[in-house]
Design a protein around this motif. Structure first.
Motif, PDB file in Angstrom:
ATOM      1  N   ILE A  40      -6.688  11.217  -5.373  1.00  0.00           N
ATOM      2  CA  ILE A  40      -5.449  10.664  -4.829  1.00  0.00           C
ATOM      3  C   ILE A  40      -4.674  11.778  -4.137  1.00  0.00           C
ATOM      4  O   ILE A  40      -4.477  12.855  -4.704  1.00  0.00           O
ATOM      5  CB  ILE A  40      -4.603  10.020  -5.946  1.00  0.00           C
ATOM      6  CG1 ILE A  40      -5.364   8.845  -6.538  1.00  0.00           C
ATOM      7  CG2 ILE A  40      -3.245   9.573  -5.421  1.00  0.00           C
ATOM      8  CD1 ILE A  40      -4.746   8.268  -7.783  1.00  0.00           C
TER       9      ILE A  40
ATOM     10  N   LYS B 261      -2.268  -3.034 -10.232  1.00  0.00           N
ATOM     11  CA  LYS B 261      -3.006  -1.932  -9.612  1.00  0.00           C
ATOM     12  C   LYS B 261      -2.243  -0.616  -9.675  1.00  0.00           C
ATOM     13  O   LYS B 261      -2.810   0.432  -9.995  1.00  0.00           O
ATOM     14  CB  LYS B 261      -3.335  -2.284  -8.161  1.00  0.00           C
ATOM     15  CG  LYS B 261      -4.195  -1.236  -7.482  1.00  0.00           C
ATOM     16  CD  LYS B 261      -4.550  -1.624  -6.072  1.00  0.00           C
ATOM     17  CE  LYS B 261      -5.395  -0.523  -5.427  1.00  0.00           C
ATOM     18  NZ  LYS B 261      -5.728  -0.837  -4.028  1.00  0.00           N
TER      19      LYS B 261
ATOM     20  N   THR C 156      -3.503   2.698 -11.569  1.00  0.00           N
ATOM     21  CA  THR C 156      -3.656   3.990 -10.880  1.00  0.00           C
ATOM     22  C   THR C 156      -2.889   5.093 -11.610  1.00  0.00           C
ATOM     23  O   THR C 156      -3.413   6.189 -11.826  1.00  0.00           O
ATOM     24  CB  THR C 156      -3.153   3.881  -9.424  1.00  0.00           C
ATOM     25  OG1 THR C 156      -3.926   2.893  -8.738  1.00  0.00           O
ATOM     26  CG2 THR C 156      -3.278   5.213  -8.705  1.00  0.00           C
TER      27      THR C 156
END
Length: 198
Positions: free
Chosen positions: A38, A3, A7
């Motif tokens: 983000i 992950k 990202t």
């Protein structure tokens, strides 16, 4: 891909489009957080600075364009057709560029000429690889008997890159891709001329 790695890759990809459209100085960390969704703290978990994002974003953008060039050449049999395929990739640079914002090397070279040294070095490296790739195609053309044996490979490669990049600038300036098409037509004629026997 984990992950965190996914990202980070998404941040690079989305930032690459921003930097290529707006330039290094035109993009802030706030722009990147808005584009990626983000928060700033999340960015700093993956990157040390805006510089690091920009450099990785440039690598990503130039790799996308390089892959488009390779795809365009894949089914070409002659050196001439391989050389013209560079123009094909940018044939509709205004509405359908190979990467959002146009040519990463060109955009970075213009913006960072006297500014961001590390980005300028990235563009210089891209140019050297591009220049050499074209020279290799020209060398193949000489070996295959397509081009004259006395052809100056370095100057011809420089001419082709200049014609391509210059036509991209004019097309983007005018918001009309005709200049890339004009350059492609004239380059095709030029490649016929250098194919004439001595």
């Amino acid at each position: 891909m984990r992950k965190g790695e996914l990202t980070k890759e998404q941040i690079i990809q989305k930032s690459a489009a921003l930097f290529n459209q707006q330039g290094y100085n035109g993009v802030s960390l706030n722009d990147i957080t808005e584009m990626t969704g983000i928060k700033r703290g999340g960015l700093y978990r993956h990157f040390a600075s805006k510089d690091e994002i920009a450099l990785l974003a440039y690598d990503y953008a130039s790799e996308v364009v390089r892959d488009k060039f390779l795809q365009a050449q894949a089914d070409k049999q002659t050196a001439k057709d391989k050389l013209l395929s560079f123009f094909e990739v940018y044939a509709d640079v205004v509405h359908n560029p190979p990467f959002t914002g146009g040519c990463p090397m060109l955009n970075t070279a213009v913006e960072c000429d006297d500014g961001h040294r590390l980005l300028r070095e990235k563009a210089q490296t891209t140019f050297r690889h591009f220049y050499r790739a074209i020279q290799e195609i020209l060398e193949q053309g000489i070996q295959n008997g397509e081009f004259r044996s006395d052809l100056n490979i370095e100057s011809t490669a420089s001419f082709l890159i200049s014609a391509l990049e210059g036509s991209i600038v004019l097309s983007k300036l005018e918001e009309n891709s005709r200049h890339v098409r004009y350059s492609m037509e004239n380059m095709a004629q030029y490649l016929e001329l250098i194919g004439l026997k001595n």
